[in-house]
Design a protein around this motif. Structure first.
Motif, PDB file in Angstrom:
ATOM      1  N   GLY A 328     -64.311 -33.068 -49.959  1.00 38.88           N
ATOM      2  CA  GLY A 328     -64.551 -31.959 -49.044  1.00 38.88           C
ATOM      3  C   GLY A 328     -63.869 -30.677 -49.461  1.00 38.88           C
ATOM      4  N   GLU A 329     -63.723 -30.466 -50.764  1.00 40.08           N
ATOM      5  CA  GLU A 329     -63.037 -29.266 -51.243  1.00 40.08           C
ATOM      6  C   GLU A 329     -63.889 -28.455 -52.224  1.00 40.08           C
ATOM      7  OE1 GLU A 329     -59.344 -30.676 -52.813  1.00 40.08           O
ATOM      8  OE2 GLU A 329     -58.540 -31.199 -50.839  1.00 40.08           O
ATOM      9  N   HIS A 330     -65.197 -28.567 -52.157  1.00 40.05           N
ATOM     10  CA  HIS A 330     -66.069 -27.772 -53.017  1.00 40.05           C
ATOM     11  C   HIS A 330     -65.966 -26.292 -52.641  1.00 40.05           C
ATOM     12  CE1 HIS A 330     -68.141 -30.306 -55.766  1.00 40.05           C
ATOM     13  NE2 HIS A 330     -68.741 -31.058 -54.852  1.00 40.05           N
ATOM     14  N   ALA A 331     -65.896 -25.441 -53.649  1.00 40.92           N
ATOM     15  CA  ALA A 331     -65.910 -23.993 -53.434  1.00 40.92           C
ATOM     16  C   ALA A 331     -67.304 -23.497 -53.797  1.00 40.92           C
ATOM     17  CB  ALA A 331     -64.856 -23.315 -54.298  1.00 40.92           C
ATOM     18  N   PHE A 332     -68.154 -23.346 -52.790  1.00 39.87           N
ATOM     19  CA  PHE A 332     -69.521 -22.881 -53.017  1.00 39.87           C
ATOM     20  C   PHE A 332     -69.562 -21.358 -53.060  1.00 39.87           C
ATOM     21  CE2 PHE A 332     -70.255 -27.027 -50.922  1.00 39.87           C
ATOM     22  CZ  PHE A 332     -71.096 -27.617 -51.853  1.00 39.87           C
ATOM     23  N   GLU A 333     -70.426 -20.845 -53.910  1.00 37.07           N
ATOM     24  CA  GLU A 333     -70.661 -19.403 -53.987  1.00 37.07           C
ATOM     25  C   GLU A 333     -72.170 -19.161 -53.908  1.00 37.07           C
ATOM     26  OE1 GLU A 333     -68.876 -17.827 -57.529  1.00 37.07           O
ATOM     27  OE2 GLU A 333     -67.217 -19.250 -57.427  1.00 37.07           O
ATOM     28  N   PRO A 334     -72.664 -18.474 -52.869  1.00 37.41           N
ATOM     29  CA  PRO A 334     -71.901 -17.900 -51.759  1.00 37.41           C
ATOM     30  C   PRO A 334     -71.386 -18.982 -50.808  1.00 37.41           C
ATOM     31  CG  PRO A 334     -74.241 -17.653 -51.367  1.00 37.41           C
ATOM     32  CD  PRO A 334     -74.118 -18.199 -52.751  1.00 37.41           C
ATOM     33  N   SER A 335     -70.369 -18.645 -50.056  1.00 41.24           N
ATOM     34  CA  SER A 335     -69.723 -19.615 -49.176  1.00 41.24           C
ATOM     35  C   SER A 335     -70.655 -20.095 -48.070  1.00 41.24           C
ATOM     36  CB  SER A 335     -68.457 -19.008 -48.569  1.00 41.24           C
ATOM     37  OG  SER A 335     -68.762 -17.833 -47.826  1.00 41.24           O
ATOM     38  N   ALA A 336     -71.721 -19.335 -47.795  1.00 41.81           N
ATOM     39  CA  ALA A 336     -72.662 -19.718 -46.747  1.00 41.81           C
ATOM     40  C   ALA A 336     -73.341 -21.053 -47.041  1.00 41.81           C
ATOM     41  CB  ALA A 336     -73.723 -18.629 -46.580  1.00 41.81           C
ATOM     42  N   VAL A 337     -73.343 -21.483 -48.311  1.00 43.41           N
ATOM     43  CA  VAL A 337     -73.948 -22.768 -48.667  1.00 43.41           C
ATOM     44  C   VAL A 337     -73.244 -23.899 -47.933  1.00 43.41           C
ATOM     45  CG1 VAL A 337     -74.397 -24.376 -50.567  1.00 43.41           C
ATOM     46  CG2 VAL A 337     -74.693 -21.912 -50.905  1.00 43.41           C
ATOM     47  N   ASP A 338     -71.929 -23.777 -47.747  1.00 43.54           N
ATOM     48  CA  ASP A 338     -71.168 -24.796 -47.030  1.00 43.54           C
ATOM     49  C   ASP A 338     -71.730 -24.983 -45.626  1.00 43.54           C
ATOM     50  OD1 ASP A 338     -68.839 -26.581 -46.630  1.00 43.54           O
ATOM     51  OD2 ASP A 338     -68.168 -25.002 -45.256  1.00 43.54           O
TER      52      ASP A 338
END
Length: 353
Positions: A328-338
């Motif tokens: 649970g520590e993925h850094a998605f770009e853009p963050s809205a993907v989370d």
């Protein structure tokens, strides 16, 4: 995390210490034999004595036919605020105790799930819980622990080409691989503490498996990884991973590594990134759609799973099913993907079982 049954507060503290040494001082463990020895804390037998592969397979077979039960944690977690994929992964780690998660996590047992779904898996050259290792010869294979994360050696022509250590010193590319070396690694890995933050591993019996490597149609190019973020049999995002291992160092994250995201319906590339990794050429749209169909079938009956495939060109093989992507520590770009992935998880009944 509460104390395991029969454990003292002191023994529980040792579990956390082992986890810290394995995960938080990983680089130091590679350089220091002393720290590496501590990081390989012997796993107390009481932690897995009651584990039972037969029972786990029964849970897996039931989920394959009737679908897994919806997790109790999900509805309140989704109602608590704007959905976050990473937060839901962490909530699953903390509160979801369905045995099917453990069965899917075991790198040997998950092959049964693939068989029930009609999907191929890499050929097993041998599997052992006792570290009885045969002579394999010049086959190209992956040797890995079935009960924990990491612990992986890639072998071609009897030589190391990649290594993801579990506290031991990194094996140099080109090092000769013998049954004695594999038995030594097996003995270490099967006494090494599983990642105590990931509950599913705690229900597995320690073991190892050697699987024949999957190549593209030319027989010389290693298969790329294709990872599908899938919810109840419906893939929301396809990730193509190329050049994972570095050819010179054997490390599992090469300078050439590329992570490219695709829309599962159209197959087109998406302007997304994860964990700072650059994108590459990716897959042809038709190939993305083919991967999606395989992943949809493998994810049917599961509220969420990341389905990890090998792209062999003419077909796909199931490699693993990941239930806790990067804890649970993925850094998605853009963050809205989370948030988008979180909403997909919270959306009940978005596909048939």
């Amino acid at each position: 995390m509460g104390c395991p049954r029969g454990a003292t507060i002191a023994s529980a503290a040792l579990l956390y210490l082992a986890y810290y040494l394995r995960c938080c001082v990983k680089d130091l463990a590679v350089r220091s034999p002393a720290v590496g020895a501590l990081a390989a804390n012997r796993m107390p037998a009481y932690l897995y004595r009651s584990n039972n592969d037969t029972k786990l397979l029964a849970h897996l077979a039931r989920a394959a036919t009737a679908g897994a039960d919806e997790p109790a944690f999900l509805a309140p977690a989704c109602a608590a605020g704007p959905p976050s994929f990473n937060a839901l992964v962490k909530a699953r780690m903390a509160r979801d105790r369905r045995p099917v998660l453990a069965a899917l996590t075991d790198k040997r047992l998950v092959k049964r799930w693939a068989a029930l779904r009609g999907v191929r898996t890499p050929e097993v050259l041998f599997a052992s819980k006792t570290c009885a290792v045969p002579e394999i010869g010049a086959d190209a294979y992956a040797f890995k622990a079935t009960h924990t994360t990491g612990c992986l050696v890639l072998v071609e022509g009897g030589r190391v080409v990649g290594h993801k250590p579990c506290g031991e010193r990194r094996l140099a590319p080109g090092s000769r691989v013998t049954p004695e070396l594999l038995a030594t690694l097996c003995a270490r890995w099967t006494r090494t503490m599983y990642d105590v933050t990931q509950w599913a591993y705690s229900k597995l019996t320690p073991g190892v498996v050697a699987e024949r490597l999957v190549y593209r149609g030319d027989g010389a190019t290693p298969a790329d990884d294709v990872k599908c973020f899938a919810f109840r049999g419906r893939t929301a995002l396809v990730q193509h991973v190329a050049h994972r291992f570095d050819a010179a160092s054997g490390r599992p994250r090469s300078a050439r590594k590329r992570d490219t995201f695709h829309d599962p319906r159209s197959g087109r590339r998406l302007p997304l990134a994860v964990d700072g990794q650059p994108a590459g050429a990716g897959l042809a749209p038709a190939r993305v759609r083919q991967a999606r169909e395989v992943c949809d079938g493998l994810a049917r009956g599961l509220d969420f799973a990341r389905i990890d495939l090998f792209d062999a060109g003419a077909s796909f093989f199931l490699g693993e099913v990941t239930v806790y992507p990067k804890r649970g520590e993925h850094a998605f770009e853009p963050s809205a993907v989370d948030g988008e992935l979180g909403r997909a998880w919270c959306r009940q009944g978005n596909a048939t079982r």
